[in-house]
Design a protein around this motif. Structure first.
Motif, PDB file in Angstrom:
ATOM      1  N   ALA A  34      -5.486   6.214  -8.978  1.00 43.30           N
ATOM      2  CA  ALA A  34      -5.435   5.141  -7.991  1.00 43.30           C
ATOM      3  C   ALA A  34      -5.817   3.792  -8.590  1.00 43.30           C
ATOM      4  CB  ALA A  34      -6.349   5.476  -6.811  1.00 43.30           C
ATOM      5  N   GLU A  35      -6.939   3.729  -9.329  1.00 45.09           N
ATOM      6  CA  GLU A  35      -7.391   2.442  -9.872  1.00 45.09           C
ATOM      7  C   GLU A  35      -6.362   1.861 -10.833  1.00 45.09           C
ATOM      8  OE1 GLU A  35      -9.716   0.659  -8.913  1.00 45.09           O
ATOM      9  OE2 GLU A  35     -11.297   1.884  -8.039  1.00 45.09           O
ATOM     10  N   ARG A  41      -5.151  -8.575  -2.676  1.00 45.85           N
ATOM     11  CA  ARG A  41      -5.465  -7.410  -3.506  1.00 45.85           C
ATOM     12  C   ARG A  41      -6.592  -6.584  -2.900  1.00 45.85           C
ATOM     13  NH1 ARG A  41      -5.118 -11.459  -7.448  1.00 45.85           N
ATOM     14  NH2 ARG A  41      -7.379 -11.361  -7.811  1.00 45.85           N
ATOM     15  N   ALA A  42      -7.597  -7.268  -2.357  1.00 44.51           N
ATOM     16  CA  ALA A  42      -8.717  -6.552  -1.745  1.00 44.51           C
ATOM     17  C   ALA A  42      -8.260  -5.772  -0.516  1.00 44.51           C
ATOM     18  CB  ALA A  42      -9.822  -7.535  -1.366  1.00 44.51           C
ATOM     19  N   VAL A  79      -5.336   1.454   0.590  1.00 47.55           N
ATOM     20  CA  VAL A  79      -5.057   2.628  -0.249  1.00 47.55           C
ATOM     21  C   VAL A  79      -6.212   3.621  -0.186  1.00 47.55           C
ATOM     22  CG1 VAL A  79      -4.782   3.394  -2.641  1.00 47.55           C
ATOM     23  CG2 VAL A  79      -3.438   1.466  -1.780  1.00 47.55           C
ATOM     24  N   PHE A  80      -7.438   3.129  -0.349  1.00 49.10           N
ATOM     25  CA  PHE A  80      -8.576   4.051  -0.368  1.00 49.10           C
ATOM     26  C   PHE A  80      -8.887   4.606   1.015  1.00 49.10           C
ATOM     27  CE2 PHE A  80      -9.098   2.648  -4.651  1.00 49.10           C
ATOM     28  CZ  PHE A  80      -9.722   3.715  -5.278  1.00 49.10           C
ATOM     29  N   LEU A 136      -3.366   0.522  -8.879  1.00 48.06           N
ATOM     30  CA  LEU A 136      -3.678  -0.753  -8.223  1.00 48.06           C
ATOM     31  C   LEU A 136      -3.679  -1.891  -9.245  1.00 48.06           C
ATOM     32  CD1 LEU A 136      -6.469   0.560  -5.877  1.00 48.06           C
ATOM     33  CD2 LEU A 136      -4.499  -0.761  -5.087  1.00 48.06           C
ATOM     34  N   THR A 137      -4.255  -1.647 -10.416  1.00 47.69           N
ATOM     35  CA  THR A 137      -4.281  -2.673 -11.460  1.00 47.69           C
ATOM     36  C   THR A 137      -2.874  -3.023 -11.920  1.00 47.69           C
ATOM     37  OG1 THR A 137      -6.463  -1.947 -12.219  1.00 47.69           O
ATOM     38  CG2 THR A 137      -5.124  -3.217 -13.771  1.00 47.69           C
ATOM     39  N   ARG A 156      -6.159  -2.763  -1.607  1.00 52.49           N
ATOM     40  CA  ARG A 156      -7.039  -1.729  -2.166  1.00 52.49           C
ATOM     41  C   ARG A 156      -7.735  -0.959  -1.044  1.00 52.49           C
ATOM     42  NH1 ARG A 156     -11.977  -0.201  -4.177  1.00 52.49           N
ATOM     43  NH2 ARG A 156     -11.966   0.496  -6.357  1.00 52.49           N
ATOM     44  N   ASP A 157      -8.233  -1.692  -0.051  1.00 51.22           N
ATOM     45  CA  ASP A 157      -8.902  -1.032   1.078  1.00 51.22           C
ATOM     46  C   ASP A 157      -7.942  -0.102   1.813  1.00 51.22           C
ATOM     47  OD1 ASP A 157     -11.259  -2.313   0.479  1.00 51.22           O
ATOM     48  OD2 ASP A 157     -11.063  -3.847   2.039  1.00 51.22           O
ATOM     49  N   ARG A 215     -17.900  -8.132  -2.902  1.00 44.74           N
ATOM     50  CA  ARG A 215     -16.983  -8.399  -4.010  1.00 44.74           C
ATOM     51  C   ARG A 215     -17.397  -9.619  -4.847  1.00 44.74           C
ATOM     52  NH1 ARG A 215     -13.073  -6.060  -0.260  1.00 44.74           N
ATOM     53  NH2 ARG A 215     -12.084  -4.276  -1.299  1.00 44.74           N
ATOM     54  N   ALA A 254       0.829  -1.210   0.000  1.00 46.04           N
ATOM     55  CA  ALA A 254       0.000   0.000   0.000  1.00 46.04           C
ATOM     56  C   ALA A 254       0.861   1.256   0.000  1.00 46.04           C
ATOM     57  CB  ALA A 254      -0.931  -0.008   1.209  1.00 46.04           C
TER      58      ALA A 254
END
Length: 383
Positions: free
Chosen positions: A23-24, A42-43, A49-50, A27-28, A46-47, A187, A10
């Motif tokens: 951001a998206e 990955r989930a 980061v956001f 992450l990808t 992502r959490d 998800r 992260a």
């Protein structure tokens, strides 16, 4: 991956985002370059980061620095965890703490504690009044996930049952009769049969409420003037409207034909709208302030200059779309903004200055109502 390794990932992603990368996309790209990371890894990353982007100012204060490492330190401290237990430097964990990693011991100023740019606080207070602080506190947290039940494919009860069979628990929400809030396993929605067979679509409940408030959609000829991915177009088509979708950027509409096929509706896509319509819907480009829980980067990217550009664009779109409303028809002006400067300050002068225009009902929704912040106003054209 260990919890500490996820934090380090992260940090690396946040440093790229803070340098200006989306951001998206970042992450990808990280996931493609690190295929050893599983879906749960990955989930979680992502959490992280956001969460850090939503709370960028307060986490930087707690972390004692404004880079990715500082934000993640703030995330850990905000959760009540001693970062020294995770920042060990062992394996793929972040390097151990140094003197530069100590938290800021000064009291948090209001804008820092609420994770809001200082220049926006007066704008929000003018628009929201005493609810400002409560709303900004809500915006520091993740948004709920909502679904729209496609009543052409089944009932709300049937959708809930189908989703439950696949381990996805939902519950109705009062914002719209077609809206379900996902309680567990959000998800999994896109892989569920209920989704792939067109029984449900991902759509915020406030966005559904805007469509639900429109009377007489059955058989109406409707132009969705700023269609984007087509969420509102699909909802109106499901109510029996004959929908034409348009967007200034046609690439945004590329998924509409496939989504319409899945939903069992027909939507005409036009790069240049032609003719007159019973109803024209303009969900105009805006600050996105009502949806900052979902897209927190917008909060930090917004500037006074950007706001001036947006309000000018909104007025221009309203004038352009008005040309496609038939005599006796209606126009709906909508934003996912909480700011009066993008809402009533656009519609009120337009109705006052435009021949044959009468301002009708308006709807103000905020995250305190459960979904995103949304504004809509109906403008009637005289026969």
């Amino acid at each position: 991956m260990t919890p500490a390794a996820r934090l380090q990932a992260a940090i690396e992603i946040l440093d790229e985002v803070l340098a200006g990368k989306p951001a998206e996309q970042t992450l990808t790209n990280w996931a493609r370059a690190n295929r050893f990371a599983g879906s749960k890894d990955r989930a979680a990353i992502r959490d992280h980061v956001f969460d850090c982007l939503r709370c960028k100012r307060s986490f930087a204060h707690l972390g004692g620095r404004t880079d990715g490492r500082g934000l993640v330190l703030g995330l850990v401290r905000d959760a009540g965890t001693d970062p020294a237990t995770l920042f060990t430097g062992q394996g793929y964990a972040p390097p151990p703490l140094t003197a530069a990693d100590m938290p800021n011991t000064d009291p948090m100023p209001r804008g820092v504690a609420l994770d809001c740019p200082d220049w926006l606080l007066p704008e929000l207070e003018t628009s929201l009044g005493p609810a400002t602080d409560d709303l900004l506190r809500i915006m520091r947290h993740r948004a709920p996930v909502f679904l729209r039940v496609n009543l052409l494919r089944g009932t709300v009860a049937q959708a809930m049952e189908r989703l439950a069979q696949e381990g996805i628990e939902t519950r109705p929400t009062p914002l719209a009769a077609t809206a379900l809030q996902v309680v567990t396993n959000a998800r999994r929605v896109r892989q569920s049969r209920a989704f792939t067979e067109g029984l449900v679509e991902l759509q915020d409940a406030a966005s559904q409420a805007v469509i639900a408030a429109l009377p007489d959609l059955d058989g109406a000829h409707v132009l969705d003037y700023c269609a984007g991915g087509g969420g509102k177009a699909l909802a109106m088509a499901a109510e029996g409207a004959n929908v034409t979708a348009h967007d200034a950027d046609p690439a945004r509409m590329r998924d509409i034909p496939e989504r319409a096929k899945r939903a069992g509706v027909k939507i005409t896509v036009q790069t240049q709208p032609m003719g007159l319509f019973d109803l024209v819907v303009t969900d105009v480009p805006c600050s996105g302030s009502g949806a900052w829980r979902r897209a927190p980067h917008g909060k930090w990217a917004l500037t006074p200059e950007r706001m001036t550009h947006l309000t000018s664009l909104q007025s221009a779109i309203l004038r352009q779309a008005w040309q496609h409303v038939r005599p006796g028809g209606r126009l709906v002006y909508a934003t996912c903004s909480l700011l009066d400067a993008e809402n009533t300050a656009i519609t009120t002068p337009f109705a006052a200055e435009t021949t044959a225009a009468t301002l009708g009902a308006a709807q103000h929704l905020t995250p305190l109502d459960g979904g995103d912040g949304f504004f809509s106003a109906i403008i009637h054209k005289a026969s």
